[in-house]
Write an enzyme that holds these catalytic residues in place. Structure first.
Site, PDB file in Angstrom:
ATOM      1  N   HIS A 191       0.864  -1.183   0.000  1.00  0.00           N
ATOM      2  CA  HIS A 191       0.000   0.000   0.000  1.00  0.00           C
ATOM      3  C   HIS A 191       0.893   1.223   0.000  1.00  0.00           C
ATOM      4  O   HIS A 191       1.673   1.439   0.929  1.00  0.00           O
ATOM      5  CB  HIS A 191      -0.940   0.021   1.205  1.00  0.00           C
ATOM      6  CG  HIS A 191      -1.891   1.175   1.188  1.00  0.00           C
ATOM      7  ND1 HIS A 191      -3.161   1.089   0.653  1.00  0.00           N
ATOM      8  CD2 HIS A 191      -1.748   2.456   1.624  1.00  0.00           C
ATOM      9  CE1 HIS A 191      -3.761   2.260   0.765  1.00  0.00           C
ATOM     10  NE2 HIS A 191      -2.925   3.106   1.349  1.00  0.00           N
ATOM     11  N   CYS A 192       0.793   2.028  -1.051  1.00  0.00           N
ATOM     12  CA  CYS A 192       1.675   3.182  -1.217  1.00  0.00           C
ATOM     13  C   CYS A 192       1.004   4.433  -0.650  1.00  0.00           C
ATOM     14  O   CYS A 192      -0.026   4.875  -1.168  1.00  0.00           O
ATOM     15  CB  CYS A 192       2.017   3.394  -2.689  1.00  0.00           C
ATOM     16  SG  CYS A 192       3.133   4.786  -2.977  1.00  0.00           S
ATOM     17  N   PRO A 193       1.561   5.016   0.403  1.00  0.00           N
ATOM     18  CA  PRO A 193       0.953   6.232   0.951  1.00  0.00           C
ATOM     19  C   PRO A 193       1.121   7.446   0.046  1.00  0.00           C
ATOM     20  O   PRO A 193       0.369   8.413   0.174  1.00  0.00           O
ATOM     21  CB  PRO A 193       1.694   6.420   2.283  1.00  0.00           C
ATOM     22  CG  PRO A 193       3.013   5.763   2.083  1.00  0.00           C
ATOM     23  CD  PRO A 193       2.759   4.602   1.166  1.00  0.00           C
ATOM     24  N   GLY A 196      -1.784   6.958  -2.276  1.00  0.00           N
ATOM     25  CA  GLY A 196      -3.032   6.726  -1.568  1.00  0.00           C
ATOM     26  C   GLY A 196      -3.827   5.556  -2.106  1.00  0.00           C
ATOM     27  O   GLY A 196      -5.059   5.609  -2.166  1.00  0.00           O
ATOM     28  N   GLN A 197      -3.142   4.467  -2.478  1.00  0.00           N
ATOM     29  CA  GLN A 197      -3.835   3.326  -3.065  1.00  0.00           C
ATOM     30  C   GLN A 197      -2.984   2.073  -2.890  1.00  0.00           C
ATOM     31  O   GLN A 197      -1.753   2.152  -2.767  1.00  0.00           O
ATOM     32  CB  GLN A 197      -4.095   3.569  -4.556  1.00  0.00           C
ATOM     33  CG  GLN A 197      -4.828   2.471  -5.295  1.00  0.00           C
ATOM     34  CD  GLN A 197      -6.236   2.253  -4.794  1.00  0.00           C
ATOM     35  OE1 GLN A 197      -6.437   1.657  -3.728  1.00  0.00           O
ATOM     36  NE2 GLN A 197      -7.218   2.716  -5.551  1.00  0.00           N
TER      37      GLN A 197
END
Length: 441
Positions: A191-193, A196-197
């Site tokens: 999950h890549c901050p 945001g996805q």
């Protein structure tokens, strides 16, 4: 417009009143309006984002601000110093790469990463034994409960897949449950901050293009800022310090892009290695295939073709699909199939929740989930608190037809909560029972 946010809850404010007022007929809503994950939607469910989608603003500002400074204060002056034919292409290339970077960022963040639809109930152990892809479940309890893992053959190798208690399914190989989005995602990478996805099967190539184009943009600005300073020293016969005084933006961008290029450049190099060996970030940190056989590795060339050139599979979720609220069965779903949303009107002794709620039967951890697209803290409830639901004759309702659940997931005697939690849980169960009898009546 002050205080207004771009991502708002898609559920209308009158959702509960409309759904509860139609006691005899089901109310219809689109699937994204009652989605049980923590995702945010735009354009009527056509774009799906993670719960931390507002971080896109930060990512865009970190990319576009230095790019705008370069184009406005460096590139056009450098084009004049260099002259034709190469000079005019410097600002054009920077703007083209910046536009491409924004496009792949939106494609990464605003699409379904590969979410696996949830089940309405746990699978039957007897049906799993008939699955030809899986080996017999050794050690499965004779009571008919589900084992925590299964063995699945991938390219002749045995791979263990885990049971997801939230989605009530055995995850496909390479699938994992994202704790941030609360969804099972196929070929889950991480999950890549920054976008945001979740990064999964359907958006990994766009994520790779995003970080690689960002790396190229950093190096592009870094190199041509140096070129600008060198040309200034030659034109005015000054030192490098004098050139920085003449063009302070170039000095700032050299420092900024030097720092950021190490970050995004290292990330691009790492994912190039992962793609060439057909690994995910989750697998690399969790399983460590070095020295072991990777069942998905088919050689660097075929791995790259599979990841970047193979067709992107269609989404398994139609977020704009109309689902029906059936008050008699308390079920969300289209008329032709049972969907995985079970709802009832609930309230607490301390606070009234004006929303639809659902019983989430997590086999490993019994809980009460006020889902329907809202993030609400879970409160564990023991089996004794559900006695009036599973045994309605205890409250004086004789002869009421009630079917015992096939998979009993509530263990007795393990709940020792505080007095406040116990009072709230008792009130919630009482309201559920009242709503059940009122619908049955």
């Amino acid at each position: 417009m002050k205080g207004r946010t771009l991502f708002k809850s898609p559920l209308p404010s009158n959702h509960v009143s409309d759904a509860s007022s139609s006691a005899g007929a089901g109310a219809t809503h689109r699937l994204y309006q009652v989605w049980r994950g923590r995702n945010k939607f735009l354009c009527g469910g056509r774009c799906i984002f993670g719960p931390d989608a507002n971080s896109i603003y930060l990512s865009v500002s970190l990319i576009m601000t230095p790019l705008a400074l370069f184009v406005a204060f460096v590139s056009f002056r450098l084009a004049e110093l260099m002259g034709k034919p190469l000079g005019p292409f410097i600002p054009r290339t920077a703007m083209a790469v910046g536009a491409f970077d924004l496009i792949v960022l939106v494609l990464t963040s605003g699409r379904d990463p590969g979410i696996v639809p949830r089940n309405t109930k746990p699978p039957d152990p007897e049906d799993l034994q008939l699955d030809g892809m899986a080996s017999p479940m050794a050690g499965a309890p004779s009571s008919g409960t589900l084992p925590p893992t299964r063995d699945v053959y991938v390219n002749g190798m045995v791979v263990k897949v885990k049971y997801c208690h939230t989605c009530m399914l055995y995850r496909p190989p390479r699938c994992s449950h994202c704790s941030v989005c609360n969804n099972c995602v196929e070929r889950f990478d991480h999950h890549c901050p920054w976008v945001g996805q979740c990064i999964g099967k359907r958006n990994y190539r766009f994520f790779f293009m995003f970080i690689s184009s960002t790396t190229f943009l950093c190096l592009y600005v870094f190199v041509f800022c140096w070129v600008n300073l060198i040309l200034i020293t030659r034109k005015y016969g000054c030192s490098l310090g004098g050139a920085i005084v003449e063009s302070p933006v170039s000095g700032f961008l050299i420092f900024y892009t030097f720092i950021t290029s190490w970050f995004v450049g290292g990330l691009t190099a790492f994912h190039t290695y992962l793609a060439s060996t057909n690994q995910t970030t989750y697998e690399n940190f969790r399983y460590r295939y070095e020295g072991k056989s990777n069942p998905y590795d088919r050689g660097a060339a075929r791995n790259l073709v599979e990841i970047f050139l193979s067709p992107i599979p269609a989404s398994k979720n139609d977020f704009r699909q109309m689902v029906v609220v059936d008050p008699d069965t308390l079920l969300y779903g289209p008329p032709s199939m049972a969907y995985s949303y079970s709802f009832g009107m609930l309230s607490s002794s301390k606070k009234s929740f004006n929303t639809q709620a659902s019983l989430s039967f997590d086999m490993g951890k019994p809980s009460f989930d006020l889902g329907a697209g809202y993030s609400v803290k879970r409160t564990s409830i023991g089996s004794s608190n559900f006695g009036d639901i599973y045994n309605p004759t205890a409250d004086g309702v004789d002869g009421a037809a009630h079917q015992q659940p096939r998979h009993n997931i509530f263990g007795g005697g393990r709940f020792q909560g505080s007095k406040k939690v116990a009072e709230d849980s008792e009130s919630v169960v009482t309201d559920v029972t009242t709503a059940r009898y009122s619908v049955a009546g």
